[in-house]
Motif scaffolding. Structure first.
Motif, PDB file in Angstrom:
ATOM      1  N   GLY A   1      10.295  16.370 -81.880  1.00 15.62           N
ATOM      2  CA  GLY A   1      10.757  15.024 -81.601  1.00 15.62           C
ATOM      3  C   GLY A   1      11.092  14.263 -82.863  1.00 15.62           C
ATOM      4  O   GLY A   1      12.111  13.572 -82.941  1.00 15.62           O
ATOM      5  N   HIS A   2      10.250  14.392 -83.892  1.00 13.81           N
ATOM      6  CA  HIS A   2      10.504  13.694 -85.151  1.00 13.81           C
ATOM      7  C   HIS A   2      11.722  14.264 -85.872  1.00 13.81           C
ATOM      8  O   HIS A   2      12.479  13.515 -86.504  1.00 13.81           O
ATOM      9  CB  HIS A   2       9.263  13.773 -86.043  1.00 13.81           C
ATOM     10  CG  HIS A   2       8.097  13.000 -85.504  1.00 13.81           C
ATOM     11  ND1 HIS A   2       8.057  11.628 -85.500  1.00 13.81           N
ATOM     12  CD2 HIS A   2       6.938  13.420 -84.923  1.00 13.81           C
ATOM     13  CE1 HIS A   2       6.919  11.219 -84.960  1.00 13.81           C
ATOM     14  NE2 HIS A   2       6.219  12.285 -84.601  1.00 13.81           N
ATOM     15  N   ILE A   3      11.931  15.562 -85.771  1.00 12.57           N
ATOM     16  CA  ILE A   3      13.129  16.165 -86.369  1.00 12.57           C
ATOM     17  C   ILE A   3      14.376  15.638 -85.673  1.00 12.57           C
ATOM     18  O   ILE A   3      15.393  15.340 -86.320  1.00 12.57           O
ATOM     19  CB  ILE A   3      13.048  17.702 -86.272  1.00 12.57           C
ATOM     20  CG1 ILE A   3      11.953  18.217 -87.207  1.00 12.57           C
ATOM     21  CG2 ILE A   3      14.392  18.340 -86.617  1.00 12.57           C
ATOM     22  CD1 ILE A   3      11.660  19.696 -87.043  1.00 12.57           C
ATOM     23  N   ALA A   4      14.322  15.509 -84.346  1.00  5.61           N
ATOM     24  CA  ALA A   4      15.458  14.962 -83.601  1.00  5.61           C
ATOM     25  C   ALA A   4      15.726  13.515 -84.001  1.00  5.61           C
ATOM     26  O   ALA A   4      16.886  13.098 -84.106  1.00  5.61           O
ATOM     27  CB  ALA A   4      15.194  15.055 -82.103  1.00  5.61           C
TER      28      ALA A   4
ATOM     29  N   ILE B   1      22.895  17.570 -73.456  1.00  2.00           N
ATOM     30  CA  ILE B   1      23.170  16.240 -72.931  1.00  2.00           C
ATOM     31  C   ILE B   1      22.025  15.752 -72.052  1.00  2.00           C
ATOM     32  O   ILE B   1      21.557  14.611 -72.184  1.00  2.00           O
ATOM     33  CB  ILE B   1      24.483  16.233 -72.119  1.00  2.00           C
ATOM     34  CG1 ILE B   1      25.660  16.674 -73.000  1.00  2.00           C
ATOM     35  CG2 ILE B   1      24.734  14.851 -71.528  1.00  2.00           C
ATOM     36  CD1 ILE B   1      25.974  15.729 -74.138  1.00  2.00           C
ATOM     37  N   THR B   2      21.558  16.612 -71.158  1.00  4.47           N
ATOM     38  CA  THR B   2      20.567  16.161 -70.166  1.00  4.47           C
ATOM     39  C   THR B   2      19.236  15.772 -70.798  1.00  4.47           C
ATOM     40  O   THR B   2      18.554  14.875 -70.294  1.00  4.47           O
ATOM     41  CB  THR B   2      20.322  17.256 -69.116  1.00  4.47           C
ATOM     42  OG1 THR B   2      19.870  18.459 -69.774  1.00  4.47           O
ATOM     43  CG2 THR B   2      21.603  17.562 -68.341  1.00  4.47           C
ATOM     44  N   TYR B   3      18.879  16.408 -71.916  1.00  5.45           N
ATOM     45  CA  TYR B   3      17.552  16.142 -72.499  1.00  5.45           C
ATOM     46  C   TYR B   3      17.391  14.695 -72.920  1.00  5.45           C
ATOM     47  O   TYR B   3      16.282  14.146 -72.898  1.00  5.45           O
ATOM     48  CB  TYR B   3      17.315  17.061 -73.707  1.00  5.45           C
ATOM     49  CG  TYR B   3      17.652  16.432 -75.037  1.00  5.45           C
ATOM     50  CD1 TYR B   3      16.688  15.766 -75.786  1.00  5.45           C
ATOM     51  CD2 TYR B   3      18.953  16.468 -75.545  1.00  5.45           C
ATOM     52  CE1 TYR B   3      16.997  15.169 -76.989  1.00  5.45           C
ATOM     53  CE2 TYR B   3      19.272  15.871 -76.739  1.00  5.45           C
ATOM     54  CZ  TYR B   3      18.299  15.225 -77.469  1.00  5.45           C
ATOM     55  OH  TYR B   3      18.612  14.627 -78.660  1.00  5.45           O
ATOM     56  N   MET B   4      18.505  14.046 -73.310  1.00  6.27           N
ATOM     57  CA  MET B   4      18.409  12.682 -73.835  1.00  6.27           C
ATOM     58  C   MET B   4      18.248  11.633 -72.733  1.00  6.27           C
ATOM     59  O   MET B   4      18.162  10.434 -73.022  1.00  6.27           O
ATOM     60  CB  MET B   4      19.625  12.356 -74.719  1.00  6.27           C
ATOM     61  CG  MET B   4      20.945  12.312 -73.994  1.00  6.27           C
ATOM     62  SD  MET B   4      22.360  12.014 -75.111  1.00  6.27           S
ATOM     63  CE  MET B   4      22.594  13.637 -75.844  1.00  6.27           C
ATOM     64  N   PHE B   5      18.186  12.077 -71.483  1.00  8.89           N
ATOM     65  CA  PHE B   5      17.901  11.184 -70.367  1.00  8.89           C
ATOM     66  C   PHE B   5      16.562  11.518 -69.714  1.00  8.89           C
ATOM     67  O   PHE B   5      16.225  10.961 -68.669  1.00  8.89           O
ATOM     68  CB  PHE B   5      19.024  11.262 -69.328  1.00  8.89           C
ATOM     69  CG  PHE B   5      20.360  10.818 -69.850  1.00  8.89           C
ATOM     70  CD1 PHE B   5      20.669   9.468 -69.937  1.00  8.89           C
ATOM     71  CD2 PHE B   5      21.300  11.741 -70.282  1.00  8.89           C
ATOM     72  CE1 PHE B   5      21.898   9.054 -70.432  1.00  8.89           C
ATOM     73  CE2 PHE B   5      22.536  11.334 -70.766  1.00  8.89           C
ATOM     74  CZ  PHE B   5      22.838   9.989 -70.845  1.00  8.89           C
ATOM     75  N   MET B   6      15.794  12.425 -70.328  1.00  5.47           N
ATOM     76  CA  MET B   6      14.500  12.841 -69.807  1.00  5.47           C
ATOM     77  C   MET B   6      13.380  12.176 -70.612  1.00  5.47           C
ATOM     78  O   MET B   6      13.533  11.939 -71.815  1.00  5.47           O
ATOM     79  CB  MET B   6      14.348  14.360 -69.888  1.00  5.47           C
ATOM     80  CG  MET B   6      15.447  15.144 -69.181  1.00  5.47           C
ATOM     81  SD  MET B   6      15.429  14.878 -67.404  1.00  5.47           S
ATOM     82  CE  MET B   6      13.805  15.499 -66.995  1.00  5.47           C
TER      83      MET B   6
ATOM     84  N   SER C   1      15.114   9.104 -77.882  1.00  5.91           N
ATOM     85  CA  SER C   1      14.794   8.568 -79.207  1.00  5.91           C
ATOM     86  C   SER C   1      15.864   8.857 -80.250  1.00  5.91           C
ATOM     87  O   SER C   1      16.196   7.987 -81.063  1.00  5.91           O
ATOM     88  CB  SER C   1      13.447   9.129 -79.676  1.00  5.91           C
ATOM     89  OG  SER C   1      12.434   8.845 -78.749  1.00  5.91           O
ATOM     90  N   ALA C   2      16.410  10.069 -80.258  1.00 10.50           N
ATOM     91  CA  ALA C   2      17.435  10.406 -81.247  1.00 10.50           C
ATOM     92  C   ALA C   2      18.670   9.539 -81.057  1.00 10.50           C
ATOM     93  O   ALA C   2      19.277   9.072 -82.023  1.00 10.50           O
ATOM     94  CB  ALA C   2      17.799  11.886 -81.150  1.00 10.50           C
ATOM     95  N   SER C   3      19.042   9.303 -79.803  1.00  8.86           N
ATOM     96  CA  SER C   3      20.187   8.441 -79.504  1.00  8.86           C
ATOM     97  C   SER C   3      19.928   7.016 -79.975  1.00  8.86           C
ATOM     98  O   SER C   3      20.800   6.367 -80.571  1.00  8.86           O
ATOM     99  CB  SER C   3      20.454   8.451 -77.999  1.00  8.86           C
ATOM    100  OG  SER C   3      20.704   9.753 -77.529  1.00  8.86           O
ATOM    101  N   VAL C   4      18.725   6.523 -79.719  1.00  2.00           N
ATOM    102  CA  VAL C   4      18.374   5.162 -80.124  1.00  2.00           C
ATOM    103  C   VAL C   4      18.332   5.052 -81.639  1.00  2.00           C
ATOM    104  O   VAL C   4      18.788   4.052 -82.224  1.00  2.00           O
ATOM    105  CB  VAL C   4      17.028   4.759 -79.505  1.00  2.00           C
ATOM    106  CG1 VAL C   4      16.573   3.401 -80.046  1.00  2.00           C
ATOM    107  CG2 VAL C   4      17.122   4.707 -77.985  1.00  2.00           C
TER     108      VAL C   4
END
Length: 229
Positions: A173-176, A49-54, A122-125
């Motif tokens: 990052g691209h895989i995510a 969870i935390t990674y997507m806000f970093m 980026s994955a969330s977006v």
């Protein structure tokens, strides 16, 4: 600006500046909150969870927040704010899972898996972008110096770029991105069938929010006089 979009941007910005402040005191929050490979000694499930806000830098967070603002607005044309918040989290988790699986399965990544970690929204977006694109394939947007194109073409273009870049220095990052995009497509397909994939996540969030609230111990009811009829 819709409340959920504003809150997500505020959280991302606060965490970003918190990271900068922590660095001045010798604390590396990216090392703690970024998503590490799950066999690494510093892996923590909360990092899903935390990674997507970093974010790694100013340009990184700037473009992610711009995409969140623009495509979050398009998403809310067809869906609710609760669905946007749920999809942001689930898309990020989907990207994280694909990152972990790829770095565990493919020998190409095994040499760097131990000291690689993932961060960014980026994955969330991408989940939000692809959800809108595949829900309304006829939707057009205007691009500077290009003109009007269908949103799905922009989405597919970014997908191809990510596929071509999975052997780059930012492979994780691209895989995510791909993981988030695939979840967005799945969300769009299921919502057309009347199934909301974000509903369980939103119920979980409601439970967490209400966890600290005290429930009333007494209940007052009012009895009204009834007619003979």
């Amino acid at each position: 600006m819709p409340t959920v979009t504003k809150n997500l941007i505020i959280i991302n910005v606060l965490v970003f500046f918190g990271t900068l402040v922590a660095q001045r005191y010798g604390i590396d929050l990216t090392n703690y909150l970024g998503l590490h490979f799950f066999l690494a000694s510093d892996f923590n499930p909360a990092q899903l969870i935390t990674y997507m806000f970093m974010h790694a830098g100013f340009m990184h967070i700037l473009f992610n927040m711009l995409w969140l603002y623009w495509f979050g607005g398009l998403f809310l044309t067809f869906f609710s704010e609760r669905q946007l918040g749920g999809l942001y989290l689930l898309g990020g988790i989907a990207g994280a899972v694909l990152f972990l699986v790829a770095y565990n399965i493919f020998p190409y990544f095994r040499t760097v898996a131990a000291y690689s970690y993932l961060m960014g929204a980026s994955a969330s977006v991408m989940a939000i972008v692809f959800a809108v694109s595949f829900y309304r394939k006829d939707l057009e947007i205007g691009l500077f110096l290009i003109g009007r194109i269908k949103l799905i073409y922009l989405a597919l273009f970014t997908f191809v770029i990510d596929l071509l870049a999975i052997t780059s220095t930012n492979a994780g990052g691209h895989i995510a991105h791909i993981g988030g995009a695939l979840f967005g497509i799945w969300f769009a397909a299921r919502i057309k069938e009347g199934k909301d994939l974000t509903a369980p996540m939103n119920r979980l969030l409601d439970w967490v929010v209400n966890l600290g609230k005290r429930k009333p111990k007494m209940r007052v009811t009012y009895k009204r006089p009834e007619t003979d009829y």
